[in-house]
Design an enzyme around this catalytic site. Structure first.
Site, PDB file in Angstrom:
ATOM      1  N   ASP A   8      37.916  38.322  39.393  1.00 46.39           N
ATOM      2  CA  ASP A   8      37.214  39.105  38.389  1.00 46.39           C
ATOM      3  C   ASP A   8      38.099  39.061  37.133  1.00 46.39           C
ATOM      4  O   ASP A   8      39.280  38.701  37.218  1.00 46.39           O
ATOM      5  CB  ASP A   8      37.061  40.547  38.904  1.00 46.39           C
ATOM      6  N   ASP A  10      37.720  41.491  33.769  1.00 45.58           N
ATOM      7  CA  ASP A  10      37.997  42.782  33.139  1.00 45.58           C
ATOM      8  C   ASP A  10      38.582  43.782  34.136  1.00 45.58           C
ATOM      9  O   ASP A  10      37.972  44.067  35.172  1.00 45.58           O
ATOM     10  CB  ASP A  10      36.716  43.348  32.513  1.00 45.58           C
TER      11      ASP A  10
HETATM   12  C1  XBP Z   1      32.973  43.781  33.335  1.00 47.75           C
HETATM   13  C2  XBP Z   1      31.846  44.330  32.603  1.00 47.75           C
HETATM   14  C3  XBP Z   1      31.658  43.899  31.206  1.00 47.75           C
HETATM   15  C4  XBP Z   1      32.767  44.323  30.249  1.00 47.75           C
HETATM   16  C5  XBP Z   1      32.406  44.049  28.833  1.00 47.75           C
HETATM   17  O1  XBP Z   1      32.762  43.964  34.721  1.00 47.75           O
HETATM   18  O2  XBP Z   1      31.067  45.107  33.129  1.00 47.75           O
HETATM   19  O3  XBP Z   1      30.456  44.467  30.759  1.00 47.75           O
HETATM   20  O4  XBP Z   1      32.976  45.714  30.357  1.00 47.75           O
HETATM   21  O5  XBP Z   1      31.992  42.732  28.618  1.00 47.75           O
HETATM   22  P1  XBP Z   1      33.546  43.090  35.794  1.00 47.75           P
HETATM   23  P2  XBP Z   1      30.557  42.382  27.975  1.00 47.75           P
HETATM   24  O6  XBP Z   1      35.003  43.298  35.536  1.00 47.75           O
HETATM   25  O7  XBP Z   1      33.136  43.679  37.118  1.00 47.75           O
HETATM   26  O8  XBP Z   1      33.085  41.672  35.673  1.00 47.75           O
HETATM   27  O9  XBP Z   1      30.381  43.238  26.782  1.00 47.75           O
HETATM   28  O10 XBP Z   1      30.641  40.911  27.653  1.00 47.75           O
HETATM   29  O11 XBP Z   1      29.510  42.674  29.030  1.00 47.75           O
HETATM   30 MG    MG Z   2      36.472  44.279  36.686  1.00 45.19          MG
END
Ligand code: XBP
Ligand code: MG
Length: 262
Positions: A8, A10
């Protein structure tokens, strides 16, 4: 056999949410004249909604000061999200965010041990490119056997689609992979198709119980625990051990279920 580690992005590779995406969202909200901001706590609650655009739409549905028509809300969400991503990639390119402890070490160790790396994320490709270029250099893509981002999948986590696509592109079975995740949505997505989720606790999910994970740690350089096992940190030996434990446990659970229903 452990053949791939699927990352993953973020919260897992870097703490991108509180001081990255959230700050960029707030600047974009202000520039677009939305009239509200997301404080640290509010943004944490909104992280249950995967996807920045979807998060904006969800938030506006409960906001008295948001535009009243669905069309106006969608066009504001599109403008804010697009501008947020530009601001976020600029912030990342300026070096404001760094990798979490152990991330680069574990990636290097996997490469040395013949374990493939992949990415499965609900964030957009340009955000991923900006972050990995700064962390791993311009040829970062060469190190990954599959890179699956928001644009590749019609549904976001907790739907397992990004993980399914990563497995397909790697050409391996779910039982040959581990996922590294930080959120309940990510855990649900990986485990829905049988990939063992290793949780690295992030700022926003530090108090989450994560009862269904394969293993858990505060970060990859710190103590790692799984059912009936522990290690001083995540390395090839501990990753292989916890993966083996996860696969055995799932095989046992499947056998028990079929014995009961026979
Ligand atoms: C990440 C997200 C994303 C980020 C922002 O989740 O939910 O929406 O917060 O990025 P994960 P975007 O770590 O589970 O993949 O604005 O591009 O969506
Ligand atoms: Mg995440």
């Amino acid at each position: 056999m452990l053949r791939a580690l699927i990352w993953d992005v973020d919260g897992t590779v870097a703490e991108t949410e509180r001081d990255g995406h959230r700050v960029a969202f707030n600047q974009a909200l202000e520039e677009q004249g939305a009239g509200w901001q997301w404080d640290v706590e509010t943004y944490g609650a909104l992280l249950r909604v995967a996807g920045g655009y979807e998060r904006l739409i969800y938030d506006m549905e409960g906001r008295a000061t948001a535009p009243t028509s669905a069309g106006q809300r969608e066009s504001l969400a599109r403008a804010v999200h697009d501008r947020k991503n530009t601001l976020y990639t600029e912030m990342v390119a300026s070096g404001k965010l760094s990798a979490r402890p152990g991330v680069e070490r574990v990636m290097d160790e996997c490469a040395g041990a013949g374990i493939a790396l992949a990415i499965a994320t609900t964030t957009g490709r340009r955000n991923v490119e900006a972050l990995f270029a700064i962390l791993l250099g311009p040829r970062w893509q060469d190190r990954f056997g599959a890179i699956v981002c928001a644009e590749d999948a019609a549904s976001k986590k907790p739907d397992p689609l990004v993980y399914r696509l990563a497995l397909e592109r790697l050409g391996i079975d779910a039982s040959n992979a581990l996922a590294i995740e930080d959120s309940p949505n990510g855990l649900a997505a990986a485990s829905a198709i049988g990939i063992g989720p290793l949780i690295t606790r992030s700022q926003y999910f530090s108090a989450e119980p994560f009862p269904a994970c394969a293993a858990i740690c505060d970060d990859l350089d710190n103590a790692l625990t799984w059912r009936h096992g522990r290690a001083a940190r995540a390395d090839i030996e501990s990753l292989r051990s916890l993966h083996q434990a996860w696969v055995s446990e799932r095989t046992r659970a499947t056998t028990d279920r079929s014995t009961r229903s026979a």
